[in-house]
Design a protein around this motif. Sequence first.
Motif, PDB file in Angstrom:
ATOM      1  N   THR A  29       0.878  -1.560   0.450  1.00  0.00           N
ATOM      2  CA  THR A  29       0.109  -0.274   0.149  1.00  0.00           C
ATOM      3  C   THR A  29       1.273   1.133   0.098  1.00  0.00           C
ATOM      4  OG1 THR A  29      -0.464  -0.207   2.443  1.00  0.00           O
ATOM      5  CG2 THR A  29      -2.215  -1.273   0.966  1.00  0.00           C
ATOM      6  N   PHE A  30       1.586   0.856   0.649  1.00  0.00           N
ATOM      7  CA  PHE A  30       2.609   2.534   0.444  1.00  0.00           C
ATOM      8  C   PHE A  30       4.293   2.281   0.390  1.00  0.00           C
ATOM      9  CE2 PHE A  30       2.036   1.665   4.436  1.00  0.00           C
ATOM     10  CZ  PHE A  30       2.861   1.814   5.469  1.00  0.00           C
ATOM     11  N   VAL A  31       5.191   1.393   1.300  1.00  0.00           N
ATOM     12  CA  VAL A  31       6.577   1.650   0.814  1.00  0.00           C
ATOM     13  C   VAL A  31       6.810   1.297  -0.537  1.00  0.00           C
ATOM     14  CG1 VAL A  31       8.573  -0.026   1.861  1.00  0.00           C
ATOM     15  CG2 VAL A  31       5.862  -0.009   3.092  1.00  0.00           C
ATOM     16  N   MET A  32       6.536  -0.015  -1.212  1.00  0.00           N
ATOM     17  CA  MET A  32       6.547  -0.634  -2.601  1.00  0.00           C
ATOM     18  C   MET A  32       6.907   1.395  -4.233  1.00  0.00           C
ATOM     19  SD  MET A  32       8.648  -2.450  -2.955  1.00  0.00           S
ATOM     20  CE  MET A  32       8.802  -2.882  -4.524  1.00  0.00           C
ATOM     21  N   ARG A  33       5.582   2.395  -3.356  1.00  0.00           N
ATOM     22  CA  ARG A  33       4.655   3.254  -3.975  1.00  0.00           C
ATOM     23  C   ARG A  33       5.890   4.551  -3.408  1.00  0.00           C
ATOM     24  NH1 ARG A  33      -1.040   4.327  -4.594  1.00  0.00           N
ATOM     25  NH2 ARG A  33      -1.822   1.999  -5.254  1.00  0.00           N
ATOM     26  N   GLY A  34       6.610   4.390  -2.622  1.00  0.00           N
ATOM     27  CA  GLY A  34       7.863   5.450  -2.011  1.00  0.00           C
ATOM     28  C   GLY A  34       8.808   5.300  -3.093  1.00  0.00           C
ATOM     29  N   LEU A  35       9.472   4.414  -2.383  1.00  0.00           N
ATOM     30  CA  LEU A  35      10.928   3.269  -3.229  1.00  0.00           C
ATOM     31  C   LEU A  35      10.282   4.077  -4.377  1.00  0.00           C
ATOM     32  CD1 LEU A  35      11.755   0.772  -1.308  1.00  0.00           C
ATOM     33  CD2 LEU A  35      12.273   2.803  -0.576  1.00  0.00           C
ATOM     34  N   ALA A  36       9.443   3.460  -5.425  1.00  0.00           N
ATOM     35  CA  ALA A  36       9.136   3.404  -6.792  1.00  0.00           C
ATOM     36  C   ALA A  36       9.333   5.205  -6.626  1.00  0.00           C
ATOM     37  CB  ALA A  36       7.826   2.634  -8.014  1.00  0.00           C
ATOM     38  N   ALA A  37       8.688   5.893  -5.900  1.00  0.00           N
ATOM     39  CA  ALA A  37       8.548   7.541  -6.161  1.00  0.00           C
ATOM     40  C   ALA A  37      10.405   7.691  -6.642  1.00  0.00           C
ATOM     41  CB  ALA A  37       7.888   8.136  -5.068  1.00  0.00           C
ATOM     42  N   LEU A  38      11.105   7.306  -5.773  1.00  0.00           N
ATOM     43  CA  LEU A  38      12.939   7.645  -6.202  1.00  0.00           C
ATOM     44  C   LEU A  38      13.233   7.404  -7.219  1.00  0.00           C
ATOM     45  CD1 LEU A  38      14.285   6.058  -2.315  1.00  0.00           C
ATOM     46  CD2 LEU A  38      13.261   8.545  -2.621  1.00  0.00           C
ATOM     47  N   PRO A  39      14.360   8.391  -7.727  1.00  0.00           N
ATOM     48  CA  PRO A  39      15.130   8.080  -8.600  1.00  0.00           C
ATOM     49  C   PRO A  39      15.387   6.209  -8.271  1.00  0.00           C
ATOM     50  CG  PRO A  39      15.688  10.224  -7.532  1.00  0.00           C
ATOM     51  CD  PRO A  39      15.177   9.311  -6.813  1.00  0.00           C
ATOM     52  N   PRO A  40      15.339   5.725  -9.687  1.00  0.00           N
ATOM     53  CA  PRO A  40      16.204   4.702  -9.616  1.00  0.00           C
ATOM     54  C   PRO A  40      17.069   4.197  -8.898  1.00  0.00           C
ATOM     55  CG  PRO A  40      15.898   5.352 -11.821  1.00  0.00           C
ATOM     56  CD  PRO A  40      15.089   6.098 -10.815  1.00  0.00           C
ATOM     57  N   ALA A  41      18.193   4.780  -8.896  1.00  0.00           N
ATOM     58  CA  ALA A  41      19.550   4.669  -8.646  1.00  0.00           C
ATOM     59  C   ALA A  41      19.153   4.547  -6.873  1.00  0.00           C
ATOM     60  CB  ALA A  41      20.675   5.299  -8.309  1.00  0.00           C
ATOM     61  N   GLN A  42      18.252   5.302  -6.215  1.00  0.00           N
ATOM     62  CA  GLN A  42      18.066   5.608  -4.760  1.00  0.00           C
ATOM     63  C   GLN A  42      16.863   4.345  -4.521  1.00  0.00           C
ATOM     64  OE1 GLN A  42      16.698   9.716  -3.827  1.00  0.00           O
ATOM     65  NE2 GLN A  42      18.324  10.293  -4.387  1.00  0.00           N
ATOM     66  N   GLY A  43      15.607   3.806  -5.295  1.00  0.00           N
ATOM     67  CA  GLY A  43      15.089   2.923  -5.408  1.00  0.00           C
ATOM     68  C   GLY A  43      15.508   1.510  -4.920  1.00  0.00           C
ATOM     69  N   VAL A  44      16.751   1.189  -6.264  1.00  0.00           N
ATOM     70  CA  VAL A  44      17.467  -0.045  -6.079  1.00  0.00           C
ATOM     71  C   VAL A  44      17.877   0.170  -4.219  1.00  0.00           C
ATOM     72  CG1 VAL A  44      19.261  -1.286  -6.821  1.00  0.00           C
ATOM     73  CG2 VAL A  44      17.023   0.007  -8.148  1.00  0.00           C
ATOM     74  N   ALA A  45      18.949   0.849  -3.703  1.00  0.00           N
ATOM     75  CA  ALA A  45      20.005   1.036  -2.717  1.00  0.00           C
ATOM     76  C   ALA A  45      19.006   0.618  -1.685  1.00  0.00           C
ATOM     77  CB  ALA A  45      20.215   2.364  -2.707  1.00  0.00           C
ATOM     78  N   ALA A  46      17.750   1.664  -1.607  1.00  0.00           N
ATOM     79  CA  ALA A  46      17.041   1.708  -0.503  1.00  0.00           C
ATOM     80  C   ALA A  46      15.912   0.290  -0.520  1.00  0.00           C
ATOM     81  CB  ALA A  46      16.337   2.417  -0.378  1.00  0.00           C
ATOM     82  N   MET A  47      16.158  -0.898  -1.615  1.00  0.00           N
ATOM     83  CA  MET A  47      15.241  -1.924  -1.432  1.00  0.00           C
ATOM     84  C   MET A  47      15.971  -3.176  -1.288  1.00  0.00           C
ATOM     85  SD  MET A  47      12.070  -3.526  -1.585  1.00  0.00           S
ATOM     86  CE  MET A  47      11.257  -5.078  -1.663  1.00  0.00           C
ATOM     87  N   GLN A  48      17.462  -2.668  -1.134  1.00  0.00           N
ATOM     88  CA  GLN A  48      18.488  -3.942  -1.451  1.00  0.00           C
ATOM     89  C   GLN A  48      18.913  -4.005   0.251  1.00  0.00           C
ATOM     90  OE1 GLN A  48      21.431  -2.110  -3.924  1.00  0.00           O
ATOM     91  NE2 GLN A  48      21.438  -3.982  -5.943  1.00  0.00           N
ATOM     92  N   SER A  49      18.589  -2.661   0.318  1.00  0.00           N
ATOM     93  CA  SER A  49      18.538  -1.959   1.835  1.00  0.00           C
ATOM     94  C   SER A  49      17.992  -2.903   2.856  1.00  0.00           C
ATOM     95  CB  SER A  49      18.707  -1.076   2.384  1.00  0.00           C
ATOM     96  OG  SER A  49      19.145  -0.658   3.806  1.00  0.00           O
ATOM     97  N   VAL A  50      16.475  -2.842   2.791  1.00  0.00           N
ATOM     98  CA  VAL A  50      15.193  -3.472   3.615  1.00  0.00           C
ATOM     99  C   VAL A  50      15.290  -5.058   3.043  1.00  0.00           C
ATOM    100  CG1 VAL A  50      12.881  -3.489   2.843  1.00  0.00           C
ATOM    101  CG2 VAL A  50      13.712  -1.387   2.749  1.00  0.00           C
ATOM    102  N   ASN A  51      15.502  -5.440   1.861  1.00  0.00           N
ATOM    103  CA  ASN A  51      15.659  -6.723   1.658  1.00  0.00           C
ATOM    104  C   ASN A  51      16.556  -7.318   2.279  1.00  0.00           C
ATOM    105  OD1 ASN A  51      13.818  -7.125  -0.313  1.00  0.00           O
ATOM    106  ND2 ASN A  51      15.279  -6.914  -2.187  1.00  0.00           N
ATOM    107  N   VAL A  52      18.051  -7.077   2.629  1.00  0.00           N
ATOM    108  CA  VAL A  52      19.222  -7.365   3.982  1.00  0.00           C
ATOM    109  C   VAL A  52      18.274  -7.227   5.155  1.00  0.00           C
ATOM    110  CG1 VAL A  52      21.064  -6.664   4.746  1.00  0.00           C
ATOM    111  CG2 VAL A  52      21.148  -6.641   2.312  1.00  0.00           C
ATOM    112  N   ALA A  53      18.077  -6.108   5.741  1.00  0.00           N
ATOM    113  CA  ALA A  53      17.138  -6.204   6.972  1.00  0.00           C
ATOM    114  C   ALA A  53      15.615  -7.752   7.163  1.00  0.00           C
ATOM    115  CB  ALA A  53      16.605  -4.908   7.322  1.00  0.00           C
ATOM    116  N   ALA A  54      14.895  -7.589   6.033  1.00  0.00           N
ATOM    117  CA  ALA A  54      14.361  -8.688   6.266  1.00  0.00           C
ATOM    118  C   ALA A  54      15.117  -9.478   6.645  1.00  0.00           C
ATOM    119  CB  ALA A  54      13.566  -8.370   4.708  1.00  0.00           C
ATOM    120  N   VAL A  55      15.688 -10.044   6.524  1.00  0.00           N
ATOM    121  CA  VAL A  55      16.235 -11.537   7.005  1.00  0.00           C
ATOM    122  C   VAL A  55      17.061 -11.785   8.034  1.00  0.00           C
ATOM    123  CG1 VAL A  55      16.310 -12.647   4.623  1.00  0.00           C
ATOM    124  CG2 VAL A  55      18.019 -11.006   5.276  1.00  0.00           C
TER     125      VAL A  55
END
Length: 159
Positions: A29-55
């Motif tokens: 509902t909001f996290v992916m929309r927020g990440l998608a609104a970032l410039p791609p390099a920032q969105g990719v880096a943020a999601m990579q960080s989220v994925n590390v934290a999730a495990v």
Amino acid sequence: MMDGPYVVLTVLGVLGAGLVAGAFCAFSTFVMRGLAALPPAQGVAAMQSVNVAAVRAPFMLVFLGSALLCAAIAVVTLVTGPDEGAAWLLAGSTLYLFGGFGVTVVANVPRNNALAGLDPGTAKAAAYWTAYVREWTRWNHMRTVASAGAAVAYVLALT
């Protein structure tokens, strides 16, 4: 009517599936929309960080613990389960194990692994990011609904 340890297992199933559904819902509902609104390099880096934290332990305890709990509920239901609520218990376990956990393993994790292998500042990462957000979120909607459905099914088994 269920009683004793069986009720405890089912209530824990409601709680686990509900917590996981809530986490997935936040992303849909909001996290992916927020990440998608970032410039791609920032969105990719943020999601990579989220994925590390999730495990790490907090989420994995709930996510994997719920999968084990759902499997246990299904086995106990098939072996000794009560007549009342058995269909709901099996439905809840099936929804979580296949729709919540299974979709994560076969759809979301492979996309996360592909994203992890990209350098955020590259054109390749930017090109992948658009498809990643669309596809990952679509699969995430499915696991959100399945996990919430599992929680509802377990609640119905208790009634």
